[in-house]
Design an enzyme around this catalytic site. Structure first.
Site: not given
Length: 434
Positions: A311, A369
């Site tokens: 991330h 995600d």
């Protein structure tokens, strides 16, 4: 640059020896901030920071992120505690008002939101102005922006009551709009919201129910959807939130500002990440192809990237991913999904990422995600709707940030500066001489 004292940062111009003392501001947590508001007036210079990665654009008391330590707090509460013990509407109240509600406050808030979930009947006609194959995010941008044309009674941004009513309407109606965008795309009749259902349950009911038969949502799926909404409710000053604040700084109405946030979220670098996970899995296609694609991901000269791992903000681990991992496996067990190639592929990738030395050393863990994309796929939500569900969850964060900005007396209309690299002044040349 030397520091004169803990509260001052000294900026020195080496060409002429001039120096300026810039105030240093400390937040309750996080890095100190150099106050550059008078920099241009005092030095005739301004800062250059593409992407605003080193620039604080506002003060905020809503969300705090420590990417190095993997911390995400809503109003001081760790995200994992909220996901485990709270629910989405209680989290909405927290983000809006700064404190968890007592029983009476929560009951009233839930009732108020529930009573705003219906859309004006004319929206049925409005939806039919879109092509059936329109992307749901395009529909969301248009319909959310159009709310301002239907609800004139709450557009005075300087009136606290108007702001509250608009906030409640947005939190309540965006899920209805999202579900109707989906129903319209597949040619099914719209399903009206039901006041006897919880927030997540009502949304799933509007998505998947039909007039032909009853539709009962399982407790596990409701809990997973509620967690997804909580985990995506806010994330500090990201691109879409900054867009909402920038639009709101001009005095635009809240419906227009949230529509602007939805448009920003639509970008694949922001809200489209979980959709990109499914696209990647489709490209890999088969478990037997995983070693080849893992090697491609390790090759710095190969453009292929494993989506849903690591991330930009979280340099250690995504604190939301641990919660989402639990929900992901619960959903797969609840639905009894077996021999689903895409989901089998995802689970094998998860195993490799958690064990492979290359990924572990670089802290390329599966992020939120990765798991949300798998859950949506398992539930039966099409990829085109993934970002829409992100918008449903994030609406409360956007509106909380918008409210905070409106109430902040130090905020001004957004007007970033630029480093101009174009032509200097030159005279116009008539067409016949060019």
């Amino acid at each position: 640059m030397p520091t004169k004292d803990p509260q001052t940062f000294t900026l020195k111009n080496n060409s002429n020896g001039n120096s300026w003392d810039l105030p240093v501001i400390e937040g309750t947590v996080g890095p100190k901030v150099i106050d550059v508001r008078r920099l241009y007036a005092d030095t005739d210079c301004f800062t250059y920071d593409p992407g605003f990665t080193s620039t604080g654009s506002c003060e905020s008391k809503i969300t705090y992120i420590d990417g190095d330590e993997g911390i995400l707090l809503y109003r001081g509460y760790p995200i994992d505690q909220l996901a485990e013990h709270s629910n989405y509407l209680e989290t909405c109240y927290l983000l809006l008002y700064g404190e968890l509600p007592n029983n009476e406050e929560k009951t009233k808030f839930v009732s108020d939101i529930t009573n705003h979930t219906m859309l004006h009947e004319q929206f049925n006609t409005f939806f039919h102005g879109f092509r059936r194959d329109a992307h749901p995010m395009a529909v969301m941008c248009g319909v959310v922006g159009a709310l301002a044309a239907f609800y004139h009674d709450s557009l005075d941004i300087n009136d606290p009551h108007h702001r509250m009513v608009s906030s409640y309407r947005l939190i309540a109606k965006v899920p209805t709009i999202a579900a109707q965008a989906y129903k319209y795309s597949i040619g099914q009749p719209f399903i009206s919201p039901r006041n006897d259902l919880g927030f997540a349950e009502n949304f799933l009911h509007m998505m998947f129910a039909t007039p032909a038969e009853d539709y009962n949502v399982s407790r596990i799926l409701c809990k997973a959807m509620d967690r997804i909404l909580i985990l995506h409710a806010d994330h500090e000053q990201n691109a879409s939130t900054s867009t909402v604040r920038l639009a709101g700084s001009s005095g635009a109405n809240p419906f227009a500002c949230i529509a602007a946030g939805i448009a920003s979220l639509w970008g694949p670098a922001h809200g489209g990440a979980n959709e990109a996970v499914l696209i990647m899995l489709n490209e890999i296609e088969n478990i037997n192809n995983i070693p080849k694609y893992v090697n491609k991901a390790k090759d710095k000269n190969d453009p292929f990237r494993l989506m849903g791992f690591g991330h930009r903000v979280y340099k250690n681990f995504d604190p939301r991913a641990k919660v989402m991992q639990q929900s992901c496996h619960e959903v797969l067990n609840e639905l009894g999904i077996k021999d689903e190639p895409l989901l089998d592929l995802a689970m094998e990738l998860e195993r490799i990422a958690l064990e492979d030395e290359y990924f572990v050393e670089r802290k390329l863990y599966p992020n939120v995600d990765f798991y949300s994309g798998i859950i949506f796929k398992a539930i039966g939500i099409p990829e085109s709707m993934f970002t829409v569900l992100f918008a449903v969850a994030r609406t409360v964060g956007w509106i909380s940030q918008w409210n905070e900005m409106i109430e902040d007396p130090t905020q001004k209309i957004g007007r970033p500066r630029q480093l101009y690299l174009g032509e200097t002044i030159r005279d116009y040349i008539p067409l016949k001489k060019r």
